[in-house]
Structure formats: structure tokens, C-alpha cells
Design an enzyme around this catalytic site. Structure first.
Site, PDB file in Angstrom:
ATOM      1  N   TYR A 210       0.831  -1.212   0.000  1.00 43.91           N
ATOM      2  CA  TYR A 210       0.000   0.000   0.000  1.00 43.91           C
ATOM      3  C   TYR A 210       0.864   1.259   0.000  1.00 43.91           C
ATOM      4  O   TYR A 210       0.611   2.213  -0.748  1.00 43.91           O
ATOM      5  CB  TYR A 210      -0.910  -0.031   1.225  1.00 43.91           C
TER       6      TYR A 210
ATOM      7  N   LYS B 104       0.892   4.069  -2.941  1.00 45.46           N
ATOM      8  CA  LYS B 104       0.518   5.456  -2.662  1.00 45.46           C
ATOM      9  C   LYS B 104       1.676   6.418  -2.929  1.00 45.46           C
ATOM     10  O   LYS B 104       1.457   7.578  -3.281  1.00 45.46           O
ATOM     11  CB  LYS B 104       0.019   5.585  -1.225  1.00 45.46           C
TER      12      LYS B 104
END
Length: 305
Positions: free
Chosen positions: A184, A188
Site C-alpha cells: 500500500y 501510494k
């Protein structure tokens, strides 16, 4: 939904800063995306509500939440249509832009919000979980942006330079790191890089591109961040403003939004530096590195440490 135009006028109540704009929001069936869609509608925008209707792990759910949000907007007097395509696919992303053009005849703002989590410590993180998260976050931002940008470029070449906006969604994990979220955080961080490149490349076509790092209690964050009380509706006002014509001149920026606190995030930039007259030995390089580190700001703690 605030003060302004009342029932029966075809407009949702609001101050009207997005009056006449057509806005696409991905992952808008729940949480932050839903709040963004409702926020734009409250300010006079016509909204394309995208949601694939999947669970936290990315698997399909039994119902389409996008339709429920569309009905909510329409019940309040606004205009909206649903889109249930997979925006991390070429077909889904291209049809997302086509839906806005077919339904409302234009596209002014793209908000990329869709995402999910598959958290694991690095030693337990499987390739399929890495690929799935990178796909929905990194590719799921790139493809809608790519097709929206192609439309805006065509408009510019036809002599109709748009006043367009893109709002990308990064995370504190992507800016600072987060234990147990290697996939993640990497995805991002990729969104931030994409935002900076897009802001530079698309300026000539009348497009501004910014990113937000939101902190709000949603079904995705409540299992990761204990004690987070800020609501999605606390983040949406900034997103709506960035997606409006009122944000003229603001591009290539990253904002953090949590509750009533807004922060302009400042990323990598040159810090302490020293040049030598020639090539250093490894020992000399290490000595110089330690000297420079002593002059530098300490790194921000990684989330979860």
C-alpha cells in the site's frame, strides 16, 4: 446540505462553487468517495459515481453501492449517474470518461479515490497481494487520468481549452511509510510521483493535478488506525475546492487533511550537501555521509513504529 437553492429547482443545496461542472469520482459508493460525490453534488456539480462494489480485500460484493449514492443525490435534487466498471482496466477507465460525456456532455473534474488493503508484514507479503494493491491504487489512478487527459488534450486542440481538475488520493503511508503496508505504501508513493508528472505535463491543456492524503474513519482505515475519529465529510471540502474553478493556480501539490487540520506536505528536496574534488573511497563516502546526516533533519517516524 447547507443553504442555497431549494427543492424543486433541480439543484442540491449548497454555495454553488461547482455549478455547471461535471465530476467523476472513483470508489464513490462508500466512505471518502461517497462523501466526495455528495459534496460535489451539494455544490452544483453533476456527478458520475463509480464503484465496483467490492469488499475490503477487493472481491466483489452482492450489491452496487454506486446506485445508492446516485439515488441519494437525485433525492436531494441533484444529477448523477452510476458507473460500475473496473477503473484499473482499459475498458473500465475509458468507459468511465465516456459515461460522463454521454450523460452530461463534458468532463471537468476527475477524483481518483478507489482502493483497498491487503496488509501483511514484508516477510509474509505474497506476490498476489502486492500485485492486487498496486493494480487498484497505482494503475487505478493512471488509467482514468490517462483517458481524461486524452479527452482534455483533444478539447484543447479543438480550440476549447478546459478548466479541468484532477484530485489524486495518496496516503500518509505513501509519504512516510507504514509498518505492515509495504504494498500500500509503495502504491501510494507511486500516486505522488504520478501527480507531479501529470501536473507538469497537462498544464498546457488547462489541467491542474493535485493529491490529498486523507485521514478519516472509514471501513478501510478503522482496522488499521486506532482511535481515528475524523469523518470522511471532514476531508471532502478540500477535495471539492480543489475540483472547482476556485482553485485556479494550485497544481502539483500534496495536502494532508484530517478533521479540521489541513497541511501542505513538502516532499523530497535537497538537504545538506558536500562536493569533493574527486572520487571518494567507501570509507570517505561514509565519513561524508555521517557528517551530512548530522546536519540534516531527522526522518519522520514510520507509522506503526
Amino acid at each position: 446540505m447547507g443553504t442555497g437553492t431549494g427543492k424543486g429547482t433541480g439543484k442540491v443545496r449548497g454555495t454553488g462553487i461547482c455549478e455547471g461542472r461535471v465530476v467523476v469520482v472513483t470508489g464513490a459508493g462508500r466512505g471518502l468517495g461517497r462523501a466526495h460525490a455528495l459534496g460535489f453534488a451539494a455544490e452544483g456539480a453533476r456527478v458520475v459515481v463509480n464503484d465496483l462494489g467490492v469488499g475490503l480485500d477487493g472481491t466483489p460484493g452482492p450489491d452496487s453501492p454506486a446506485t445508492a449514492v446516485v439515488e441519494e443525490i437525485r433525492a436531494a435534487g441533484g444529477e448523477a449517474v452510476a458507473h460500475g466498471g473496473d477503473i484499473a482496466s482499459t475498458e473500465g477507465a475509458s468507459s468511465l470518461v465516456a459515461t460522463a460525456l454521454d450523460a452530461f456532455g463534458r468532463l471537468d473534474t476527475l477524483v481518483c479515490n478507489a482502493g483497498f488493503l491487503r496488509d501483511r508484514m514484508l516477510v509474509n507479503l505474497e506476490e498476489k497481494d502486492w500485485d492486487a494493491v498496486m493494480r487498484v491504487h497505482a494503475k487505478g489512478h493512471f488509467l482514468p487520468l490517462r483517458y481524461a487527459a486524452a479527452h482534455w488534450r483533444a478539447e484543447t486542440k479543438a480550440g476549447r481549452t478546459p478548466d479541468a481538475r484532477v484530485v489524486q488520493t495518496t496516503s500518509g503511508a505513501g509519504l512516510l511509510g507504514s509498518v505492515g503496508q509495504g504494498n500500500y505504501a509503495a502504491a501510494k508513493a507511486a500516486v505522488v510521483g504520478l501527480t507531479l508528472v501529470a501536473a507538469a505535463e497537462l498544464a498546457r491543456y488547462g489541467v491542474q493535478v493535485n493529491a490529498i492524503a486523507p485521514a478519516a474513519r472509514t471501513r478501510m482505515t478503522e482496522q488499521v488506525i486506532d482511535g481515528l475519529q475524523a469523518l470522511p465529510e471532514d476531508v471532502s471540502p478540500l477535495v471539492v475546492w480543489l475540483g472547482s474553478a476556485g482553485s485556479a493556480g494550485v497544481t502539483g501539490r500534496v495536502f494532508e487533511a484530517e478533521g479540521g487540520r489541513l497541511t501542505v506536505m513538502e516532499g523530497w528536496r535537497p538537504g545538506p550537501s558536500e562536493s569533493s574534488g574527486g572520487r571518494r573511497s567507501p570509507a570517505e563516502a561514509g565519513e561524508t555521509a555521517r557528517k551530512l546526516l548530522a546536519l540534516a533533519e531527522p526522518p519522520h517516524p514510520v507509522y506503526g513504529t
